[in-house]
Design an enzyme around this catalytic site. Structure first.
Site, PDB file in Angstrom:
ATOM      1  N   THR A 150       1.040 -15.002  25.003  1.00 50.37           N
ATOM      2  CA  THR A 150       0.810 -15.934  23.892  1.00 50.37           C
ATOM      3  C   THR A 150       1.945 -15.877  22.874  1.00 50.37           C
ATOM      4  O   THR A 150       2.353 -16.911  22.325  1.00 50.37           O
ATOM      5  CB  THR A 150      -0.527 -15.627  23.191  1.00 50.37           C
ATOM      6  OG1 THR A 150      -1.584 -15.690  24.162  1.00 50.37           O
ATOM      7  CG2 THR A 150      -0.813 -16.625  22.087  1.00 50.37           C
ATOM      8  N   CYS A 151       2.465 -14.688  22.644  1.00 55.19           N
ATOM      9  CA  CYS A 151       3.550 -14.519  21.669  1.00 55.19           C
ATOM     10  C   CYS A 151       4.825 -15.222  22.144  1.00 55.19           C
ATOM     11  O   CYS A 151       5.562 -15.801  21.341  1.00 55.19           O
ATOM     12  CB  CYS A 151       3.818 -13.032  21.438  1.00 55.19           C
ATOM     13  SG  CYS A 151       2.352 -12.098  20.942  1.00 55.19           S
ATOM     14  N   SER A 152       5.085 -15.173  23.445  1.00 50.67           N
ATOM     15  CA  SER A 152       6.303 -15.754  24.009  1.00 50.67           C
ATOM     16  C   SER A 152       6.173 -17.239  24.319  1.00 50.67           C
ATOM     17  O   SER A 152       7.164 -17.970  24.330  1.00 50.67           O
ATOM     18  CB  SER A 152       6.687 -15.019  25.301  1.00 50.67           C
ATOM     19  OG  SER A 152       7.113 -13.709  25.028  1.00 50.67           O
ATOM     20  N   THR A 173       4.994 -10.666  25.320  1.00 47.78           N
ATOM     21  CA  THR A 173       3.620 -10.869  25.792  1.00 47.78           C
ATOM     22  C   THR A 173       3.341 -12.379  25.855  1.00 47.78           C
ATOM     23  O   THR A 173       3.982 -13.168  25.158  1.00 47.78           O
ATOM     24  CB  THR A 173       2.606 -10.171  24.869  1.00 47.78           C
ATOM     25  OG1 THR A 173       2.796 -10.614  23.533  1.00 47.78           O
ATOM     26  CG2 THR A 173       2.788  -8.654  24.919  1.00 47.78           C
TER      27      THR A 173
END
Length: 225
Positions: free
Chosen positions: A116-118, A114
């Site tokens: 923001t996570c990546s 996803t």
């Protein structure tokens, strides 16, 4: 799910209150022996209506009125002894054992791959891996409510090997035990984990941060204090 369980608890208490009120009225008109009979009947009835309003977080089955209550993880708590997967399904890692006798960081993301996570959360820890190690972190682990294959592929894409352990909480058991669930049904199709990070020392949580405060720079600064 939490709203449903609380509604069940309320229903059980209402039933129990109704039983007690009824018995009070009847007992007012009874003799002492009659009181004993009614009390025994009340115990039997309440055991049926209200077996247990609250039980431990690990309870997974029981009567209809049984409600599982989770308490949000807090500083000073010990990590729960729960298995998560690493690499592929069945290759389990016990989260309590992972941090036993060690200082480290456990952080969670809503979903692998996803935005923001990546783009920020995981890369920040990977880029800061040497600084985190120098600050005393012997273990840095990322957990998400995804399957182990997805977490492994995401770790390879991000070049996390040797820097951040990629853990799959595929059954959401760890996330539930920490009371860190996120209802992402609308966007991701199911319940995921909230964004958080914690510093752990010998299995004990010494700091918990959420959302923007869970990114690598903030946790690194906390480790250096």
């Amino acid at each position: 799910r939490r709203h449903e369980t609380m509604a069940q608890a309320s229903f059980c208490f209402i039933q129990a209150s109704a039983v007690v009120s009824c018995l009070r009225r009847k007992m007012a008109r009874r003799s002492a022996p009659g009181h004993i009979v009614l009390c025994l009947g009340a115990v039997a009835l309440l055991r049926t209506v209200l077996p247990a309003a609250f039980v431990s977080p690990r309870s997974t089955s029981g009567p209809k009125c049984r409600v599982s209550v989770f308490r949000r993880v807090a500083e000073g708590d010990m990590l729960p002894s729960i298995d998560v997967d690493e690499g592929k399904p069945g290759e389990s890692v016990n989260i309590a054992e992972l941090f036993k006798g060690k200082k480290g960081v456990l952080f969670a993301v809503p979903g692998a791959f996803t935005p923001t996570c990546s783009e920020k959360h995981l890369p920040g820890y990977i880029e800061s891996s040497e600084e985190l190690k120098a600050a005393g972190a012997e273990v840095v682990a990322c957990v998400s409510v995804n399957d182990a294959f997805v977490m492994s592929a995401w770790g390879k894409q991000q070049e996390a090997e040797g820097k951040v352990k990629m853990l799959a909480d595929s059954k959401c058991e760890l996330t539930k035990a920490l009371d860190m669930e996120l209802d992402a049904t609308g966007k991701l199709g199911n319940v995921r984990s909230q964004r958080y990070a914690m510093i752990v020392e010998d299995g004990k949580v010494t700091k918990v941060s959420k959302d923007d405060d869970s990114f690598a720079p903030e946790i690194l600064a906390a480790l250096k204090r």
